[in-house]
Design a protein around this motif. Structure first.
Motif, PDB file in Angstrom:
ATOM      1  N   LEU A 154       0.841  -1.196   0.000  1.00  0.00           N
ATOM      2  CA  LEU A 154       0.000   0.000   0.000  1.00  0.00           C
ATOM      3  C   LEU A 154       0.875   1.243   0.000  1.00  0.00           C
ATOM      4  CD1 LEU A 154      -2.615  -1.186   2.655  1.00  0.00           C
ATOM      5  CD2 LEU A 154      -2.673  -1.462   0.164  1.00  0.00           C
ATOM      6  N   ASP A 155       0.515   2.191  -0.842  1.00  0.00           N
ATOM      7  CA  ASP A 155       1.361   3.353  -1.061  1.00  0.00           C
ATOM      8  C   ASP A 155       1.125   4.471  -0.052  1.00  0.00           C
ATOM      9  OD1 ASP A 155       3.196   4.850  -3.094  1.00  0.00           O
ATOM     10  OD2 ASP A 155       1.514   6.220  -2.739  1.00  0.00           O
ATOM     11  N   ASN A 156      -0.062   4.554   0.544  1.00  0.00           N
ATOM     12  CA  ASN A 156      -0.391   5.704   1.387  1.00  0.00           C
ATOM     13  C   ASN A 156      -1.527   5.346   2.327  1.00  0.00           C
ATOM     14  OD1 ASN A 156      -3.006   6.480  -0.068  1.00  0.00           O
ATOM     15  ND2 ASN A 156      -1.516   6.488  -1.742  1.00  0.00           N
ATOM     16  N   PHE A 157      -1.817   6.242   3.243  1.00  0.00           N
ATOM     17  CA  PHE A 157      -2.841   5.963   4.254  1.00  0.00           C
ATOM     18  C   PHE A 157      -4.255   6.025   3.690  1.00  0.00           C
ATOM     19  CE2 PHE A 157       0.698   7.514   7.039  1.00  0.00           C
ATOM     20  CZ  PHE A 157       0.939   6.291   7.659  1.00  0.00           C
ATOM     21  N   GLN A 158      -4.489   6.780   2.635  1.00  0.00           N
ATOM     22  CA  GLN A 158      -5.803   6.766   1.994  1.00  0.00           C
ATOM     23  C   GLN A 158      -6.084   5.398   1.372  1.00  0.00           C
ATOM     24  OE1 GLN A 158      -5.939  10.061  -0.742  1.00  0.00           O
ATOM     25  NE2 GLN A 158      -5.956  11.599   0.876  1.00  0.00           N
ATOM     26  N   GLU A 159      -5.049   4.816   0.779  1.00  0.00           N
ATOM     27  CA  GLU A 159      -5.215   3.474   0.224  1.00  0.00           C
ATOM     28  C   GLU A 159      -5.458   2.467   1.344  1.00  0.00           C
ATOM     29  OE1 GLU A 159      -3.017   0.421  -2.915  1.00  0.00           O
ATOM     30  OE2 GLU A 159      -1.924   2.165  -2.160  1.00  0.00           O
ATOM     31  N   LEU A 160      -4.772   2.628   2.451  1.00  0.00           N
ATOM     32  CA  LEU A 160      -4.997   1.766   3.604  1.00  0.00           C
ATOM     33  C   LEU A 160      -6.443   1.857   4.079  1.00  0.00           C
ATOM     34  CD1 LEU A 160      -3.933  -0.132   5.830  1.00  0.00           C
ATOM     35  CD2 LEU A 160      -3.154   1.906   7.071  1.00  0.00           C
ATOM     36  N   ALA A 161      -6.988   3.066   4.100  1.00  0.00           N
ATOM     37  CA  ALA A 161      -8.386   3.239   4.503  1.00  0.00           C
ATOM     38  C   ALA A 161      -9.328   2.525   3.531  1.00  0.00           C
ATOM     39  CB  ALA A 161      -8.726   4.728   4.584  1.00  0.00           C
ATOM     40  N   ARG A 162      -9.004   2.531   2.247  1.00  0.00           N
ATOM     41  CA  ARG A 162      -9.817   1.797   1.273  1.00  0.00           C
ATOM     42  C   ARG A 162      -9.815   0.302   1.595  1.00  0.00           C
ATOM     43  NH1 ARG A 162      -8.979   3.778  -5.017  1.00  0.00           N
ATOM     44  NH2 ARG A 162     -10.063   5.788  -4.815  1.00  0.00           N
ATOM     45  N   VAL A 163      -8.631  -0.219   1.925  1.00  0.00           N
ATOM     46  CA  VAL A 163      -8.541  -1.638   2.254  1.00  0.00           C
ATOM     47  C   VAL A 163      -9.348  -1.945   3.513  1.00  0.00           C
ATOM     48  CG1 VAL A 163      -6.952  -3.464   3.010  1.00  0.00           C
ATOM     49  CG2 VAL A 163      -6.343  -1.989   1.090  1.00  0.00           C
ATOM     50  N   ASP A 164      -9.301  -1.053   4.489  1.00  0.00           N
ATOM     51  CA  ASP A 164     -10.123  -1.236   5.700  1.00  0.00           C
ATOM     52  C   ASP A 164     -11.594  -1.409   5.325  1.00  0.00           C
ATOM     53  OD1 ASP A 164      -8.015  -1.066   7.502  1.00  0.00           O
ATOM     54  OD2 ASP A 164      -8.254   1.103   7.809  1.00  0.00           O
ATOM     55  N   ARG A 165     -12.095  -0.541   4.453  1.00  0.00           N
ATOM     56  CA  ARG A 165     -13.516  -0.602   4.073  1.00  0.00           C
ATOM     57  C   ARG A 165     -13.825  -1.885   3.304  1.00  0.00           C
ATOM     58  NH1 ARG A 165     -12.388   4.905   3.122  1.00  0.00           N
ATOM     59  NH2 ARG A 165     -12.218   4.588   0.864  1.00  0.00           N
ATOM     60  N   LEU A 166     -12.911  -2.294   2.430  1.00  0.00           N
ATOM     61  CA  LEU A 166     -13.137  -3.521   1.676  1.00  0.00           C
ATOM     62  C   LEU A 166     -13.151  -4.736   2.588  1.00  0.00           C
ATOM     63  CD1 LEU A 166     -10.891  -2.829  -1.452  1.00  0.00           C
ATOM     64  CD2 LEU A 166     -13.388  -3.030  -1.439  1.00  0.00           C
ATOM     65  N   LEU A 167     -12.258  -4.763   3.574  1.00  0.00           N
ATOM     66  CA  LEU A 167     -12.211  -5.911   4.484  1.00  0.00           C
ATOM     67  C   LEU A 167     -13.420  -5.945   5.406  1.00  0.00           C
ATOM     68  CD1 LEU A 167      -8.407  -6.050   5.420  1.00  0.00           C
ATOM     69  CD2 LEU A 167      -9.666  -7.476   3.788  1.00  0.00           C
ATOM     70  N   GLU A 168     -13.948  -4.783   5.756  1.00  0.00           N
ATOM     71  CA  GLU A 168     -15.163  -4.747   6.590  1.00  0.00           C
ATOM     72  C   GLU A 168     -16.329  -5.431   5.892  1.00  0.00           C
ATOM     73  OE1 GLU A 168     -15.834  -0.679   7.428  1.00  0.00           O
ATOM     74  OE2 GLU A 168     -14.197  -0.501   8.886  1.00  0.00           O
ATOM     75  N   GLY A 169     -16.352  -5.313   4.565  1.00  0.00           N
ATOM     76  CA  GLY A 169     -17.445  -5.924   3.820  1.00  0.00           C
ATOM     77  C   GLY A 169     -17.150  -7.328   3.335  1.00  0.00           C
ATOM     78  N   ALA A 170     -15.950  -7.824   3.601  1.00  0.00           N
ATOM     79  CA  ALA A 170     -15.583  -9.162   3.144  1.00  0.00           C
ATOM     80  C   ALA A 170     -16.031 -10.208   4.148  1.00  0.00           C
ATOM     81  CB  ALA A 170     -14.068  -9.252   2.939  1.00  0.00           C
ATOM     82  N   ALA A 171     -16.289 -11.417   3.649  1.00  0.00           N
ATOM     83  CA  ALA A 171     -16.772 -12.493   4.518  1.00  0.00           C
ATOM     84  C   ALA A 171     -15.741 -12.880   5.563  1.00  0.00           C
ATOM     85  CB  ALA A 171     -17.142 -13.711   3.665  1.00  0.00           C
TER      86      ALA A 171
END
Length: 478
Positions: A154-171
């Motif tokens: 991950l290149d930056n903290f905004q990208e990290l936040a995107r991953v957080d949101r994606l993982l929240e919705g993952a099974a």
């Protein structure tokens, strides 16, 4: 005195050039081709693996000093040396047959775009052998990587936040593969600014020396148990080994501090990038992977004690020396006392050399119409390309044998970027690229890597199917 590898490569290249002319692969109907020495590529791969194997075999966990993994470290058993995943930076030669060759040779693949990702998968790399490094990953790209086990930096903290949101919705709530944060150690640049990725203002990664940056990185790991890698890449061509080693050491020492602060070995992997420079002034493989590893061991001895899984991302150094661009000479002339050979090898294939000649000089070979090395009294010569601007010169003021129309000019060390990253100025088509091997008896065998681009393909790429769209728009017709 030239090394045995340099002599072997030169003999094979000369034989391949003569055979390409003799077999009609290079001629009036196809005046420009790329040639890739398969054995030389495989030799480079083995040299890389060997250098790291030797480093791990020589290293001892006890020699690295006390582990920084917290209170439980003292009771932990000695660790076996962790494996190294060597990945090839796809951008250096994004041709599927080349990627397939490297996959079969035991490499992984580092990709920096959706296109490179698809090329790597098509070449046979499984997702667990891929590293995705784009600084501009889209949501769908991140989702694919997280779901399929592709390693991500991950290149930056905004990208990290995107991953957080994606993982929240993952099974599963966690990624299927390794996830790391790219850091910029800000150790400075090399001689080519555009190739230096660890300067104070580089666009890549989290700038570690900026106020509060290291603390923010540590906090990111503390709050996310699934974060398990750090990534740092100092640059490539023009970056000396001590500078590269300094950047890797910064990442290693940060991992040690974060693990110590957490009281556990959460960071288990270090992606140390690539960036080994290529000597474009000689036939030799300098500085070489053994010298690279020696610089790392001097800067960060604990890197090889087995506590971290290492990932490398070499590109240019694995394939540059193995490639040659060969062109027929169409015309010769002189201007202002300077000889000029007009060839088909210009900015469309040697883009970096044409626009930054001081940073990317290429060695030049001259061969006669039968593909044999040419001799004779040297003349000061420019090697001109076919593009319609005055600066389209692959080499300037070189002392070369006399050149005649129908001769062959070879641009050496062009296996990385040159024939795989085409510049479409003047709608010049992409040349065919061939791989070759030579038998002990001197026979040359060729395999087509990429077909030459057709004129019809050029037309399609230029919007042929939409030829009437603007006329219709201007006339107000739907």
């Amino acid at each position: 005195m030239a090394s045995e590898q340099a002599r072997t490569r030169r003999r094979a290249r000369d034989a391949a050039l003569a055979s390409a002319v003799g077999q009609g692969l290079l001629g009036p109907e196809s005046p420009l081709i790329g040639l890739l020495d398969v054995d030389s590529v495989l030799h480079a791969v083995e040299s890389l693996h060997s250098a790291f194997r030797d480093a791990f075999q020589d290293a001892s966990p006890a020699a690295a000093g006390p582990a920084a993994d917290g209170p439980a470290a003292d009771a932990a058993p000695a660790l076996e040396p962790a494996p190294v995943q060597h990945t090839f930076a796809a951008k250096a030669c994004a041709l599927v047959p080349v990627l397939r060759l490297l996959a079969e040779a035991g490499m992984g693949c580092e990709v920096a775009s959706a296109g490179e990702l698809e090329q790597a998968l098509a070449a046979g790399f499984t997702p667990d052998r891929l590293v995705f490094d784009s600084p501009a990953k889209t949501l769908p790209e991140l989702e694919f990587a997280l779901r399929n086990g592709v390693a991500i930096n991950l290149d930056n903290f905004q990208e990290l936040a995107r991953v957080d949101r994606l993982l929240e919705g993952a099974a599963t709530g966690s990624p299927a593969g390794p996830v790391g944060i790219r850091v910029n150690p800000q150790v400075g640049g090399g001689s080519i600014g555009a190739m230096s990725t660890a300067t104070d203002t580089s666009k890549f990664g989290v700038a570690l020396r900026d106020p509060g940056a290291e603390e923010a990185v540590a906090a990111a790991f503390a709050g996310r148990p699934w974060l398990n890698r750090l990534h740092a890449h100092v640059g490539s061509q023009g970056c000396p080994l001590p500078l590269i080693a300094e950047g890797v050491r910064a990442a290693y020492e940060l991992a040690e501090r974060i693990n110590a602060g957490l009281g556990r070995r959460q960071i288990t992997g270090l992606d140390i990038g690539g960036g080994l420079p290529v000597d474009f002034e000689s036939e030799e493989d300098r500085p070489g992977y053994a010298a690279y590893v020696a610089a790392l061991r001097a800067a960060a001895p604990g890197l090889f004690d087995g506590r971290y899984h290492l990932v490398t991302e070499f590109g240019r150094s694995l394939v540059a020396k193995s490639g040659t661009i060969a062109s027929l000479v169409e015309y010769t002339k002189s201007a202002g006392g300077r000889s000029i050979a007009v060839t088909h090898a210009g900015a469309q294939v040697a883009t970096r050399t044409v626009f930054m000649p001081a940073a990317w000089p290429l060695r030049v070979g001259v061969f006669d119409a039968s593909g044999r090395p040419k001799t004779g009294p040297a003349r000061t010569t420019d090697i001109a390309g076919p593009a319609c601007f005055a600066g389209d010169l692959a080499a300037t003021a070189r002392e070369l044998p006399p050149i005649d129309p129908g001769d062959v000019v070879a641009l050496y060390d062009t296996g990385a970027y040159y024939f795989s990253t085409h510049y479409t100025y003047n709608s010049l088509p992409r040349p065919a690229v061939y791989g070759y091997r030579t038998t002990p008896s001197g026979e040359v065998r060729f395999a087509l890597i990429r077909e030459p681009q057709t004129v019809r393909s050029l037309l399609d790429d230029s919007g042929l199917a939409q030829a009437k769209s603007l006329v219709a728009l201007s006339a107000g017709r739907p």
